[in-house]
Design an enzyme around this catalytic site. Structure first.
Site, short mmCIF file in Angstrom:
data_model
loop_
_atom_site.label_atom_id
_atom_site.label_comp_id
_atom_site.label_asym_id
_atom_site.label_seq_id
_atom_site.Cartn_x
_atom_site.Cartn_y
_atom_site.Cartn_z
CB CYS A 17 -1.00 -0.04 1.12
SG CYS A 17 -0.29 0.08 2.72
CG ASN A 20 4.51 -1.59 5.11
OD1 ASN A 20 5.64 -2.01 5.50
ND2 ASN A 20 3.53 -2.59 5.14
CB CYS A 22 -3.48 1.83 7.01
SG CYS A 22 -3.34 3.29 7.97
NE ARG A 23 -4.51 1.53 1.74
CZ ARG A 23 -4.18 2.16 0.59
NH1 ARG A 23 -5.05 2.00 -0.24
NH2 ARG A 23 -3.20 2.93 0.45
CB SER A 24 0.33 -3.64 2.85
OG SER A 24 1.49 -2.36 3.26
CG ASP A 136 -4.97 5.65 2.53
OD1 ASP A 136 -4.80 5.09 3.72
OD2 ASP A 136 -4.03 6.58 2.18
P1 4NP Z 1 -1.84 2.99 4.02
O1 4NP Z 1 -2.00 4.29 4.60
O2 4NP Z 1 -1.03 3.19 2.34
O3 4NP Z 1 -2.64 2.05 3.97
O4 4NP Z 1 -0.52 2.47 4.88
C1 4NP Z 1 -1.34 5.42 4.40
C2 4NP Z 1 -0.72 5.84 5.73
C3 4NP Z 1 -0.05 6.89 5.67
C4 4NP Z 1 0.06 7.77 4.66
C5 4NP Z 1 -0.75 7.38 3.62
C6 4NP Z 1 -1.39 6.42 3.38
N1 4NP Z 1 0.71 9.06 4.63
O5 4NP Z 1 0.71 9.96 3.73
O6 4NP Z 1 1.41 9.18 5.55
#
Ligand code: 4NP
Length: 173
Positions: A17, A20, A22-24, A136
């Protein structure tokens, strides 16, 4: 058989994702649970990574850890950034959460074989037929984290079924 050869026989999955956190890492924990529940722990190697560098070295987002824990999941992967050279070589399947992830990761593939390793979680969302991605939840609320977990549980379960169906050696059930 050497340890290296044993590892080579494993089916390796890398969940991707953006951050790294939240989702992955949630997908990583859910697929590890599903593989363990299926008694296939010794046949799979599972990891996750992010496209961006911002959270490298961090635990998953506290909200994802808490929502995951309510489902009995241990979401505790330490974030790392996708490394195209190493990860395309090391993994059989690279599973992305949305179309932006897909575009970014496939652009980094240097061969068609590597590009074909990149698959979309949305293709396995059989219980959510309208879903086009795993959105996200980072800027969302608790409902968005629950929705991400619902989608990821659906996708992991059907992805594992698909992989089991392709690999005679994994025939079970
Ligand atoms: P993820 O969510 O891609 O599911 O881990 C996010 C977490 C942090 C950020 C973006 C997406 N960020 O921009 O910091």
């Amino acid at each position: 058989m050497t340890r290296q050869n044993q590892d080579k026989e494993k089916i390796s999955l890398l969940f991707i994702c953006l951050g790294n956190i939240c989702r992955s890492p949630a997908a990583h924990a859910i697929m590890q649970r599903d593989v363990d529940d299926a008694g296939l722990n010794d046949r799979f190697s599972i990891d996750s990574a992010g496209i961006g560098p911002w959270h490298v070295g961090s635990l998953p987002d506290r909200r994802m850890r808490q929502h995951g824990a309510r489902r009995g999941l241990d979401v505790s992967h330490i974030a790392r950034q996708f490394d195209a050279g190493r990860d395309f070589r090391s993994f059989d399947y690279i599973v992305v959460m949305d179309d932006d992830n897909y575009r970014t990761i496939t652009k980094m593939a240097s061969t068609d074989a590597d590009r074909r390793k990149v698959i979309k979680m949305s293709d396995y969302l059989k219980d959510h037929p309208g879903a086009q991605s795993v959105p996200d939840p980072y800027y969302g609320d608790g409902a968005d984290f629950e929705q991400a977990l619902d989608l990821i549980e659906d996708g992991c379960s059907h992805l594992l079924q698909a992989i089991k169906g392709k690999d005679d050696g994994l025939a079970m059930d």
